[in-house]
Scaffold this motif. Structure first.
Motif, PDB file in Angstrom:
ATOM      1  N   ASN A 156      -2.446  -0.795  -6.255  1.00 54.88           N
ATOM      2  CA  ASN A 156      -3.388  -0.178  -7.026  1.00 54.88           C
ATOM      3  C   ASN A 156      -3.265  -0.694  -8.452  1.00 54.88           C
ATOM      4  OD1 ASN A 156      -4.294   1.041  -5.236  1.00 54.88           O
ATOM      5  ND2 ASN A 156      -3.478   2.731  -5.456  1.00 54.88           N
ATOM      6  N   THR A 186       0.908  -1.450  -0.231  1.00 57.07           N
ATOM      7  CA  THR A 186       0.234   0.090   0.072  1.00 57.07           C
ATOM      8  C   THR A 186       0.806   1.166  -0.180  1.00 57.07           C
ATOM      9  OG1 THR A 186      -0.215  -0.055   2.194  1.00 57.07           O
ATOM     10  CG2 THR A 186      -1.612  -1.097   1.227  1.00 57.07           C
ATOM     11  N   VAL A 199      -5.664  -4.351  -8.652  1.00 53.15           N
ATOM     12  CA  VAL A 199      -6.751  -4.198  -8.346  1.00 53.15           C
ATOM     13  C   VAL A 199      -8.097  -4.809  -9.003  1.00 53.15           C
ATOM     14  CG1 VAL A 199      -8.988  -2.248  -7.224  1.00 53.15           C
ATOM     15  CG2 VAL A 199      -6.836  -1.950  -6.317  1.00 53.15           C
ATOM     16  N   ASN A 217       3.470  -0.813  -6.435  1.00 53.87           N
ATOM     17  CA  ASN A 217       1.736  -0.459  -5.621  1.00 53.87           C
ATOM     18  C   ASN A 217       0.547  -1.262  -5.744  1.00 53.87           C
ATOM     19  OD1 ASN A 217      -1.057   1.706  -5.394  1.00 53.87           O
ATOM     20  ND2 ASN A 217       0.133   3.274  -4.547  1.00 53.87           N
TER      21      ASN A 217
END
Length: 142
Positions: free
Chosen positions: A65, A35, A68, A63
């Motif tokens: 992200n 994160t 996701v 990361n």
């Protein structure tokens, strides 16, 4: 099978876990992320993994992200201490697991003590992820 291993910095425990899981079966698609990714993988993590015959020197913290929108068979968090907060992952996940470990990068003391902490955690990661591979993952691959 796709496996994502998460920690906060993606510089130590998640990278070692990633290396071990990939070493157990080259056909697994293993990724790790954090994160708050660090700038680089912890050099001590690279050293102890090399001593185990696993090269993670080319790994880069990423990361979470970026992953996701992908589907995952397993998302595994590896944060350990009570003072840490493990990342949460809101993506498409079949199985969520937590396999926690102490953070050896937080060890303070002599060079020998810090080295011993990295080796201890590395050994624990190898053992617990091998058990996970043998008991959970491998039976699904047949």
């Amino acid at each position: 099978m796709k496996i994502l291993i998460l920690c906060t910095g993606n510089s130590c425990r998640s990278q070692m876990s990633h290396g071990f899981m990939q070493s157990f079966d080259k056909n697994l698609k293993v990724f790790s992320a954090g994160t708050k990714p660090a700038e680089k993988v912890n050099p001590m993590a690279v050293k102890v993994m090399a001593e185990c015959g696993i090269d993670i020197s080319q790994h880069k913290p990423k990361n979470v992200n970026i992953y996701v929108d992908e589907p995952w068979d397993y998302v595994i968090t590896v944060c350990g201490g009570a003072m840490e907060s493990c990342p949460t992952f809101a993506g498409k996940v079949k199985n969520r697991l937590h396999i926690g470990f102490d953070d050896p990068s937080e060890a303070v003391g002599s060079v020998e003590f810090i080295d011993s902490e990295f080796h201890r955690v590395c050994d624990e990661i190898k053992e617990r992820f091998y058990d996970f591979y043998i008991n959970e993952v491998k039976p699904q691959l047949k």
